[in-house]
Design a protein around this motif. Structure first.
Motif, PDB file in Angstrom:
ATOM      1  N   LEU A 171       9.214  -9.168 -14.371  1.00  0.00           N
ATOM      2  CA  LEU A 171       8.908 -10.596 -14.249  1.00  0.00           C
ATOM      3  C   LEU A 171       8.476 -10.944 -12.827  1.00  0.00           C
ATOM      4  O   LEU A 171       7.589 -11.789 -12.623  1.00  0.00           O
ATOM      5  N   GLY A 172       9.091 -10.279 -11.854  1.00  0.00           N
ATOM      6  CA  GLY A 172       8.685 -10.486 -10.465  1.00  0.00           C
ATOM      7  C   GLY A 172       7.265 -10.025 -10.232  1.00  0.00           C
ATOM      8  O   GLY A 172       6.463 -10.710  -9.575  1.00  0.00           O
ATOM      9  N   GLU A 173       6.921  -8.860 -10.790  1.00  0.00           N
ATOM     10  CA  GLU A 173       5.562  -8.329 -10.647  1.00  0.00           C
ATOM     11  C   GLU A 173       4.532  -9.246 -11.308  1.00  0.00           C
ATOM     12  O   GLU A 173       3.390  -9.342 -10.853  1.00  0.00           O
ATOM     13  N   GLU A 174       4.956  -9.921 -12.379  1.00  0.00           N
ATOM     14  CA  GLU A 174       4.052 -10.829 -13.100  1.00  0.00           C
ATOM     15  C   GLU A 174       4.028 -12.225 -12.478  1.00  0.00           C
ATOM     16  O   GLU A 174       3.307 -13.108 -12.956  1.00  0.00           O
ATOM     17  N   GLY A 175       4.834 -12.428 -11.440  1.00  0.00           N
ATOM     18  CA  GLY A 175       4.874 -13.731 -10.788  1.00  0.00           C
ATOM     19  C   GLY A 175       5.519 -14.820 -11.631  1.00  0.00           C
ATOM     20  O   GLY A 175       5.177 -15.998 -11.520  1.00  0.00           O
ATOM     21  N   LEU A 176       6.472 -14.424 -12.487  1.00  0.00           N
ATOM     22  CA  LEU A 176       7.084 -15.390 -13.409  1.00  0.00           C
ATOM     23  C   LEU A 176       8.503 -15.799 -13.009  1.00  0.00           C
ATOM     24  O   LEU A 176       9.126 -16.601 -13.717  1.00  0.00           O
ATOM     25  N   LEU A 177       9.039 -15.249 -11.929  1.00  0.00           N
ATOM     26  CA  LEU A 177      10.359 -15.697 -11.483  1.00  0.00           C
ATOM     27  C   LEU A 177      10.257 -17.156 -11.021  1.00  0.00           C
ATOM     28  O   LEU A 177       9.346 -17.530 -10.280  1.00  0.00           O
ATOM     29  N   GLY A 178      11.186 -17.970 -11.495  1.00  0.00           N
ATOM     30  CA  GLY A 178      11.157 -19.391 -11.189  1.00  0.00           C
ATOM     31  C   GLY A 178      10.208 -20.182 -12.070  1.00  0.00           C
ATOM     32  O   GLY A 178      10.015 -21.377 -11.865  1.00  0.00           O
ATOM     33  N   ARG A 179       9.626 -19.515 -13.096  1.00  0.00           N
ATOM     34  CA  ARG A 179       8.637 -20.169 -13.962  1.00  0.00           C
ATOM     35  C   ARG A 179       9.189 -20.349 -15.374  1.00  0.00           C
ATOM     36  O   ARG A 179      10.130 -19.674 -15.804  1.00  0.00           O
ATOM     37  N   GLU A 180       8.552 -21.242 -16.130  1.00  0.00           N
ATOM     38  CA  GLU A 180       8.890 -21.419 -17.545  1.00  0.00           C
ATOM     39  C   GLU A 180       8.281 -20.291 -18.366  1.00  0.00           C
ATOM     40  O   GLU A 180       7.135 -19.881 -18.124  1.00  0.00           O
ATOM     41  N   VAL A 181       9.053 -19.793 -19.321  1.00  0.00           N
ATOM     42  CA  VAL A 181       8.598 -18.717 -20.205  1.00  0.00           C
ATOM     43  C   VAL A 181       9.045 -19.048 -21.634  1.00  0.00           C
ATOM     44  O   VAL A 181       9.757 -20.027 -21.866  1.00  0.00           O
ATOM     45  N   VAL A 182       8.615 -18.217 -22.574  1.00  0.00           N
ATOM     46  CA  VAL A 182       9.142 -18.278 -23.943  1.00  0.00           C
ATOM     47  C   VAL A 182       9.998 -17.032 -24.150  1.00  0.00           C
ATOM     48  O   VAL A 182       9.533 -15.903 -23.959  1.00  0.00           O
ATOM     49  N   PHE A 183      11.246 -17.259 -24.491  1.00  0.00           N
ATOM     50  CA  PHE A 183      12.219 -16.187 -24.697  1.00  0.00           C
ATOM     51  C   PHE A 183      12.279 -15.885 -26.195  1.00  0.00           C
ATOM     52  O   PHE A 183      12.449 -16.780 -27.016  1.00  0.00           O
ATOM     53  N   GLY A 184      12.106 -14.608 -26.545  1.00  0.00           N
ATOM     54  CA  GLY A 184      12.145 -14.225 -27.956  1.00  0.00           C
ATOM     55  C   GLY A 184      13.249 -13.232 -28.231  1.00  0.00           C
ATOM     56  O   GLY A 184      13.473 -12.298 -27.450  1.00  0.00           O
ATOM     57  N   ILE A 185      13.953 -13.426 -29.336  1.00  0.00           N
ATOM     58  CA  ILE A 185      14.956 -12.452 -29.772  1.00  0.00           C
ATOM     59  C   ILE A 185      15.049 -12.498 -31.293  1.00  0.00           C
ATOM     60  O   ILE A 185      15.008 -13.578 -31.900  1.00  0.00           O
ATOM     61  N   ARG A 186      15.128 -11.331 -31.907  1.00  0.00           N
ATOM     62  CA  ARG A 186      15.213 -11.274 -33.369  1.00  0.00           C
ATOM     63  C   ARG A 186      16.639 -11.611 -33.830  1.00  0.00           C
ATOM     64  O   ARG A 186      17.619 -11.304 -33.128  1.00  0.00           O
TER      65      ARG A 186
END
Length: 372
Positions: free
Chosen positions: A275-290
Motif C-alpha cells: 500500500l505504501g508503494e502504491e501511495g495509498l497509505l492515508g487514503r480511502e480504499v475499498v476493503f474486500g473479504i469473502r
C-alpha cells in the motif's frame, strides 16, 4: 491444432458496442468458460467465433486458419470452420428420431451409411442414448434432449465445440449431473471447448480457465482458483463467489490499520508495504473479504481479543444445512459471514468475529482495480 485466438476483436450494432477490443487465446484441448452477466457480450463473442456474426474489427484464428479479418475482407463461413455449436434451446428436429438427429450432420456431408451408423452408435453409447435411438424428441426428458444435442455435435468430430448456456433449461439437480457429464466428456474427447454461462458455479466447477466479461470488455482470464483468490478488480471479486465478497469503504492509516469508522483492523506488514508503494497509505480504499474468511471467534477458539477481532450484531441467519450465512451489522455497516453448521450463533445476539487478514483484498477506490 485447435487453439482459438481473438485479436483486437470489436463488435458494434449501430451505436451499441457489444464487444470491445477482445484479446483471448484459448489453448488446444482447453475447456474455456466465457462468464459474465446477461448482456455482457459473451454470446456475441461465441457467435463471432462460430461465424454467425462478423466482427467489426480484429482477427479470429481457429487453429492456424484465419477465419475473420474484416479490415482485409476475410470471412470464412460457419460450415468451413470445423466448429460444432450446442445451443440453449437444444434445436432438435421434432419429426426425426434420436438416431436421425445425431446422424443429420453426417448425412449432410455425404458420409457413407455404414460409417454414419458406426459413429452414431459409438456416440449413443458414450452418452447413454442407445436405448433411445428410435424415439422422437417429444418423448425425451430435458436431460435426454440435451444429450442428443451434444451427440449431434460430437459425432462430427469437430476441432472446436461452442456451447451457449446448454444447461440453463434443466432443473437444478439435473444441471449438477450434466455439469459432471460434460466435464468428463470433454476430458475424454480432448476437444477445445468454449462454454458460455452467467452461472459462476458452473464456471468454477467446469472450466480449465475462466474469461470474465463485463460491458463487452474482458476483465480477467485465469484458472478458477486464480480468479477466486486474486480477483483483478471489484467486479470480478463480487461476481465470483457465493455469497459474494463483502466490500467496505475504509481508510488505510499510516500506522498500518484499516479504519472502518466502527472498528479497525491491523494489516500484515507486507500488505502495508504494498500500500505504501502504491501511495495509498492515508487514503480511502475499498476493503474486500469473502464471507468464508470471517470466523465466529468462539468457534475459531480465539481466546484473547486481538487487532483483527470485533463485536457485531447478528441480524439474520440463513441455515443451509452444512453451513450458516449470517447477516452482520455494526453501526451503519452490514456484511455477510459464512459459519460452519456447528457454530452456535443465533439471530438478535452479539458475537465476536475474527477477520482472516491473509485473505483480505484491497481495491483502489478510484480505479476499482485490486492492489492485493
Amino acid at each position: 491444432m485447435a487453439e482459438v485466438k481473438l485479436i483486437g476483436i470489436w463488435k458494434q450494432f449501430g451505436e451499441v458496442t457489444a464487444v470491445k477490443d477482445m484479446n483471448l487465446h484459448i489453448k488446444d484441448g482447453e475447456f474455456m468458460i466465457l462468464l459474465g452477466p446477461s448482456g455482457c457480450g459473451k454470446t456475441t463473442t461465441l457467435r463471432m467465433i462460430a461465424g454467425l456474426e462478423e466482427p467489426t474489427k480484429g482477427q479470429i484464428y481457429v487453429g492456424d486458419k484465419l477465419v475473420a479479418d474484416p479490415e482485409n475482407g476475410v470471412f470464412v463461413p460457419p460450415k468451413d470452420r470445423d466448429i460444432a455449436m450446442v445451443f440453449q434451446s437444444y434445436a432438435l428436429y421434432p419429426h426425426m428420431t434420436v438416431y436421425d438427429n445425431i446422424a443429420f450432420p453426417l448425412k449432410l456431408r455425404k458420409i457413407p451409411k455404414e460409417e454414419i451408423e458406426q459413429r452414431v452408435n459409438e456416440v449413443a453409447e458414450m452418452l447413454g442414448l442407445t436405448e433411445l435411438l428410435k424415439r422422437k424428441p417429444r418423448e425425451l426428458s430435458g436431460g435426454q434432449r440435451q444429450r442428443v444435442a451434444l451427440g449431434r455435435a460430437i459425432v462430427r468430430k469437430p476441432h472446436v465445440f461452442l456451447m451457449d448456456e446448454p444447461l440453463s433449461n434443466l432443473d437444478a439437480k439435473l444441471r449438477v449431473k450434466m455439469r459432471a457429464e460434460l466435464k468428463r466428456l470433454q476430458r475424454q474427447l480432448g476437444v477445445t471447448t468454449i462454454y458460455v454461462t452467467h452461472d459462476q458455479v458452473e464456471a468454477m466447477t467446469m472450466g480449465d480457465r475462466i474469461a470474465i466479461i463485463n460491458h463487452g470488455e474482458l476483465q480477467q482470464v485465469g484458472t478458477p482458483e486464480d480468479v477466486y483468490d486474486h480477483p483483478s478488480n471489484i467486479f470480478v471479486g463480487g461476481f465470483i463467489g457465493s455469497p459474494p465478497m463483502n466490500f467496505l469503504d475504509a481508510t488505510v492509516g499510516e500506522d498500518g490499520f484499516v479504519d472502518f469508522g466502527q472498528f479497525r483492523l491491523k494489516l500484515l506488514p507486507d500488505q502495508v508495504e504494498v500500500l505504501g508503494e502504491e501511495g495509498l497509505l492515508g487514503r480511502e480504499v475499498v476493503f474486500g473479504i469473502r464471507p468464508e474468511d470471517i470466523y465466529d471467534a468462539i468457534f475459531a477458539q480465539v481466546k484473547v481479543p486481538g487487532e483483527n477481532m470485533t463485536r457485531v450484531r447478528i441480524e439474520i441467519i440463513e441455515n443451509l444445512g452444512g453451513e450458516k450465512i449470517a447477516h452482520l451489522s455494526t453501526g451503519d455497516l452490514t456484511f455477510l459471514a459464512k459459519f460452519p453448521a456447528e457454530s452456535k450463533v443465533q439471530e438478535d445476539t452479539e458475537v465476536d468475529i475474527v477477520f482472516d487478514m491473509k485473505k483480505v483484498h484491497i481495491f483502489n477506490k478510484n480505479t476499482q482495480t485490486a492492489v492485493f
